[in-house]
Design a protein around this motif. Structure first.
Motif, PDB file in Angstrom:
ATOM      1  N   GLY A  80       0.809  -1.207   0.000  1.00 54.36           N
ATOM      2  CA  GLY A  80       0.000   0.000   0.000  1.00 54.36           C
ATOM      3  C   GLY A  80       0.847   1.263   0.000  1.00 54.36           C
ATOM      4  O   GLY A  80       0.550   2.224  -0.711  1.00 54.36           O
ATOM      5  N   GLY A  81       1.922   1.261   0.805  1.00 55.71           N
ATOM      6  CA  GLY A  81       2.814   2.413   0.815  1.00 55.71           C
ATOM      7  C   GLY A  81       3.494   2.629  -0.525  1.00 55.71           C
ATOM      8  O   GLY A  81       3.658   3.768  -0.983  1.00 55.71           O
ATOM      9  N   LYS A  82       3.864   1.521  -1.175  1.00 54.71           N
ATOM     10  CA  LYS A  82       4.505   1.622  -2.488  1.00 54.71           C
ATOM     11  C   LYS A  82       3.536   2.165  -3.528  1.00 54.71           C
ATOM     12  O   LYS A  82       3.905   2.984  -4.385  1.00 54.71           O
ATOM     13  N   ALA A  83       2.271   1.704  -3.453  1.00 53.61           N
ATOM     14  CA  ALA A  83       1.258   2.221  -4.375  1.00 53.61           C
ATOM     15  C   ALA A  83       1.063   3.716  -4.185  1.00 53.61           C
ATOM     16  O   ALA A  83       0.979   4.486  -5.164  1.00 53.61           O
ATOM     17  N   LEU A  84       1.003   4.142  -2.949  1.00 48.40           N
ATOM     18  CA  LEU A  84       0.866   5.561  -2.637  1.00 48.40           C
ATOM     19  C   LEU A  84       2.044   6.346  -3.198  1.00 48.40           C
ATOM     20  O   LEU A  84       1.889   7.408  -3.809  1.00 48.40           O
ATOM     21  N   HIS A  85       3.247   5.802  -3.034  1.00 49.78           N
ATOM     22  CA  HIS A  85       4.459   6.462  -3.504  1.00 49.78           C
ATOM     23  C   HIS A  85       4.470   6.592  -5.026  1.00 49.78           C
ATOM     24  O   HIS A  85       4.816   7.652  -5.585  1.00 49.78           O
ATOM     25  N   VAL A  86       4.098   5.522  -5.718  1.00 52.21           N
ATOM     26  CA  VAL A  86       4.122   5.519  -7.184  1.00 52.21           C
ATOM     27  C   VAL A  86       3.150   6.537  -7.748  1.00 52.21           C
ATOM     28  O   VAL A  86       3.482   7.313  -8.661  1.00 52.21           O
ATOM     29  N   ILE A  87       1.943   6.571  -7.196  1.00 52.79           N
ATOM     30  CA  ILE A  87       0.926   7.445  -7.771  1.00 52.79           C
ATOM     31  C   ILE A  87       1.179   8.907  -7.410  1.00 52.79           C
ATOM     32  O   ILE A  87       0.977   9.807  -8.231  1.00 52.79           O
ATOM     33  N   PRO A  91      11.195  15.294  -8.260  1.00 53.68           N
ATOM     34  CA  PRO A  91      11.616  15.570  -6.870  1.00 53.68           C
ATOM     35  C   PRO A  91      11.113  14.512  -5.875  1.00 53.68           C
ATOM     36  O   PRO A  91      11.739  14.284  -4.837  1.00 53.68           O
ATOM     37  N   TRP A  92      10.018  13.875  -6.211  1.00 50.95           N
ATOM     38  CA  TRP A  92       9.461  12.837  -5.339  1.00 50.95           C
ATOM     39  C   TRP A  92      10.044  11.467  -5.667  1.00 50.95           C
ATOM     40  O   TRP A  92      10.499  10.752  -4.789  1.00 50.95           O
ATOM     41  N   THR A  93      10.037  11.118  -6.932  1.00 44.99           N
ATOM     42  CA  THR A  93      10.467   9.774  -7.321  1.00 44.99           C
ATOM     43  C   THR A  93      11.976   9.581  -7.263  1.00 44.99           C
ATOM     44  O   THR A  93      12.452   8.453  -7.114  1.00 44.99           O
ATOM     45  N   LYS A  94      12.734  10.663  -7.392  1.00 45.06           N
ATOM     46  CA  LYS A  94      14.196  10.563  -7.387  1.00 45.06           C
ATOM     47  C   LYS A  94      14.811  11.191  -6.141  1.00 45.06           C
ATOM     48  O   LYS A  94      15.940  11.689  -6.164  1.00 45.06           O
ATOM     49  N   ALA A  95      14.081  11.154  -5.056  1.00 43.98           N
ATOM     50  CA  ALA A  95      14.575  11.707  -3.787  1.00 43.98           C
ATOM     51  C   ALA A  95      15.756  10.882  -3.287  1.00 43.98           C
ATOM     52  O   ALA A  95      15.948   9.729  -3.692  1.00 43.98           O
ATOM     53  N   PRO A  96      16.576  11.458  -2.404  1.00 45.30           N
ATOM     54  CA  PRO A  96      17.726  10.711  -1.849  1.00 45.30           C
ATOM     55  C   PRO A  96      17.282   9.412  -1.180  1.00 45.30           C
ATOM     56  O   PRO A  96      16.184   9.323  -0.637  1.00 45.30           O
ATOM     57  N   GLN A  97      18.168   8.428  -1.223  1.00 50.26           N
ATOM     58  CA  GLN A  97      17.832   7.106  -0.706  1.00 50.26           C
ATOM     59  C   GLN A  97      18.308   6.903   0.729  1.00 50.26           C
ATOM     60  O   GLN A  97      19.328   7.442   1.139  1.00 50.26           O
ATOM     61  N   ILE A  98      17.537   6.104   1.443  1.00 44.41           N
ATOM     62  CA  ILE A  98      17.887   5.637   2.787  1.00 44.41           C
ATOM     63  C   ILE A  98      17.650   4.132   2.810  1.00 44.41           C
ATOM     64  O   ILE A  98      16.555   3.657   2.491  1.00 44.41           O
ATOM     65  N   GLN A 129      16.142   2.591  -0.394  1.00 47.95           N
ATOM     66  CA  GLN A 129      14.887   3.112  -0.917  1.00 47.95           C
ATOM     67  C   GLN A 129      14.853   4.620  -0.729  1.00 47.95           C
ATOM     68  O   GLN A 129      15.490   5.168   0.175  1.00 47.95           O
ATOM     69  N   THR A 130      14.106   5.308  -1.590  1.00 49.00           N
ATOM     70  CA  THR A 130      13.985   6.760  -1.429  1.00 49.00           C
ATOM     71  C   THR A 130      13.287   7.080  -0.115  1.00 49.00           C
ATOM     72  O   THR A 130      12.426   6.320   0.343  1.00 49.00           O
ATOM     73  N   TRP A 131      13.650   8.212   0.458  1.00 46.26           N
ATOM     74  CA  TRP A 131      13.024   8.572   1.731  1.00 46.26           C
ATOM     75  C   TRP A 131      11.532   8.820   1.558  1.00 46.26           C
ATOM     76  O   TRP A 131      10.746   8.649   2.507  1.00 46.26           O
ATOM     77  N   THR A 132      11.119   9.194   0.330  1.00 44.38           N
ATOM     78  CA  THR A 132       9.689   9.412   0.097  1.00 44.38           C
ATOM     79  C   THR A 132       8.915   8.097   0.162  1.00 44.38           C
ATOM     80  O   THR A 132       7.757   8.068   0.597  1.00 44.38           O
ATOM     81  N   LEU A 133       9.537   6.983  -0.276  1.00 42.27           N
ATOM     82  CA  LEU A 133       8.877   5.685  -0.165  1.00 42.27           C
ATOM     83  C   LEU A 133       8.736   5.283   1.300  1.00 42.27           C
ATOM     84  O   LEU A 133       7.682   4.781   1.722  1.00 42.27           O
ATOM     85  N   TRP A 134       9.802   5.508   2.085  1.00 36.09           N
ATOM     86  CA  TRP A 134       9.707   5.205   3.520  1.00 36.09           C
ATOM     87  C   TRP A 134       8.638   6.068   4.185  1.00 36.09           C
ATOM     88  O   TRP A 134       7.915   5.602   5.072  1.00 36.09           O
ATOM     89  N   LEU A 135       8.517   7.321   3.738  1.00 37.41           N
ATOM     90  CA  LEU A 135       7.492   8.211   4.297  1.00 37.41           C
ATOM     91  C   LEU A 135       6.089   7.658   4.028  1.00 37.41           C
ATOM     92  O   LEU A 135       5.238   7.644   4.923  1.00 37.41           O
ATOM     93  N   CYS A 136       5.860   7.183   2.792  1.00 42.22           N
ATOM     94  CA  CYS A 136       4.552   6.615   2.452  1.00 42.22           C
ATOM     95  C   CYS A 136       4.281   5.346   3.263  1.00 42.22           C
ATOM     96  O   CYS A 136       3.167   5.133   3.740  1.00 42.22           O
TER      97      CYS A 136
END
Length: 500
Positions: A143-150, A158-165, A168-175
């Motif tokens: 579900g978090g990945k789906a949220l991140h992709v859309i 800026p969202w899809t290519k954010a710095p990684q942690i 994975q990108t920090w935006t994916l971890w946020l989702c």
């Protein structure tokens, strides 16, 4: 010192109520959330159960089940039939175990006490709970990945290519963690909040998936090439070699719920309502999501030149911002709805059952959420062979032996009769057995489990099977676990029943 039996009331439709819980309130094995639900609070209707299943079935892993089967060589007809048959089969033990919840108002771990003992019930309850924790992690990650992709489709680089942690990108971890928090807030409000959430999200999720299908088919000008593709397996020996283990995996997809449906049916307004709601809900909605997934993916293949089985990835290709937003809302609601009902309710009760005086339903849900992150189970869905044959097949066969014990104990030996007060008695009562354990149920479960999954092979297991001479049995693990658990428990318990 003996405790006077509390009075019970039986309604005209056969439901039983414990009218006075004061004799058992001080028991270590009692709390208000594990107590039998009073008749006046058993208000779930046929629609509530139908909506529950619609909410649980319409999710991304259900959507991608057909993809897993097509990936191993089936055509769409074979995949659809396998999924549909699996859900019709698992519906049988599900309805058999649901009966006790509605009749006595008790959740799954308390039901298990009747066969495993007051303490022994924790064996199967915690086994079920840890599997649910893994599923919670899978659904939350998906579900978090789906949220991140859309969101990435709307927000851009800026969202899809954010710095990684941690890869994975920090935006994916946020989702992912945002998804986690929302679910914890809902479960903290209890079962009634979950029921209301399921009631209004179920139709919205279905509409959302149909919007995806309509958009893709409209753009592609038809249903696409998947419907014309031939099976790589044919209908001969190659197909049947994979069909039975794949069918066991489809059964296992909901085998956990076949055990813990009393967690929901305890709120049922009648047996008819819960039975009708589940018959209308489970096989129909799973077949619906499978055919929608197949048709949508086929249309997408015609439109984009490749089969895109992840609905979030597919939605990210759309040109219409409105359709992307509909997809986002649908996928988020679908995943939360499925995860709460299928993977949080049961372990919340299960962990509470282990320590009734210390762990509430809400705290049990929090434990589930934390373990769901720690286990990191999202790796399981990366390979369809591991997903179906190792993950689904292994735990499905293991839990089938528990279902066998339940069916033998409740329907054949006990004739659907339970003694409510004794299910909560501390150190006494007919369900205390020997120190709180019924060794017969444990033996039946162990033997059933070994026979079902002892020959596990493929993926993380040895090619010749964990126990080579049982390798053949692993292809039929769910059926073998159910039958062995049933037969062994019945054989060991028949004489004991006569002596009670």
């Amino acid at each position: 010192m003996a405790v006077d039996p509390a009075p019970t009331q039986v309604t005209p439709d056969g439901r039983v109520e414990l009218q006075d819980v004061s004799p058992i309130q001080d028991s270590r094995f009692f709390n208000s959330e594990l107590a039998p639900v009073p008749i006046e609070k058993r208000t779930w209707t046929t629609y509530n159960f139908f909506a529950l299943w619609m909410g649980m079935a319409h999710n991304i892993p259900s959507y991608t089940l057909a993809a897993s089967l097509i990936a191993i060589g089936m055509d769409w007809v074979q995949a659809f039939l396998t999924i549909t048959l699996g859900n019709l089969i698992v519906l049988i033990p599900m309805l058999l175990n649901s009966h006790a919840g509605t009749k006595y108002g008790i959740p799954f771990p308390v039901f298990a006490r009747a066969f495993y003992g007051i303490r022994g019930a924790n064996l199967v309850a915690l086994l079920r709970a840890f599997i649910a924790c893994a599923w919670f992690g899978i659904q939350t990650w998906v579900g978090g990945k789906a949220l991140h992709v859309i969101i990435g489709k709307l927000a851009g680089d800026p969202w899809t290519k954010a710095p990684q942690i941690a890869g994975q990108t920090w935006t994916l971890w946020l989702c992912f963690f945002g998804f986690w928090v929302v679910q914890m807030l809902i479960i903290w409000r209890g079962m009634d909040a979950i029921r209301r959430f399921e009631n209004w999200t179920a139709p919205l999720v279905s509409i959302g998936f149909l919007v995806l299908l309509g958009y893709v088919v409209g753009k592609a000008g038809g249903f696409g090439p998947i419907l014309q593709e031939q099976s790589k397996l044919g209908w001969g020996p190659d197909f049947w070699k994979l069909f039975f283990p794949a069918l066991m995996g489809m059964i296992a997809f909901w085998s956990t719920l076949s055990l813990n449906m009393p967690d929901f049916t305890r709120f049922g307004g009648s047996q008819r309502k819960q039975i009708t709601g589940q018959i209308l809900g489970l096989p129909t909605t799973m077949s619906f999501i499978a055919i929608v997934a197949i048709l949508t993916t086929s249309g997408a293949q015609a439109l984009y030149g490749e089969a895109i089985w992840d609905p979030a990835d597919l939605a990210s290709r759309f040109d219409s911002t409105l359709v992307v937003l509909v997809a986002l809302i649908s996928l988020v609601l679908a995943t939360i709805s499925a995860n709460l009902a299928a993977n949080v309710v049961s372990p919340s009760y299960d962990f509470s059952n282990a320590f009734p005086k210390k762990i509430t339903f809400a705290f049990g849900g929090l434990i589930t959420g934390v373990l769901g992150i720690v286990i990191q189970p999202w790796r399981l869905i990366s390979d369809p062979n591991i997903y179906i044959f190792a993950w689904l097949g292994f735990y499905g066969g293991l839990l089938a032996s528990v279902a066998g014990v339940f069916i033998a104990g409740y329907w054949v030996i006990g004739k659907t009769q339970l003694h409510l007060q004794d299910l909560y008695e501390d150190g006494r009562g007919r369900y205390w057995f020997n120190g709180g354990w019924n060794w017969r149920a444990v033996v039946a479960t162990v033997l059933g489990g070994v026979c079902a999954v002892g020959g596990a092979y493929g993926g993380p297991f040895p090619a010749d099977g964990l126990i080579p001479f049982l390798k053949w049995a692993y292809d039929y693990n769910w059926v073998i676990g159910l039958v062995v658990g049933f037969v062994v428990f019945y054989a060991l318990s028949a004489r004991e029943k006569e002596n009670r």
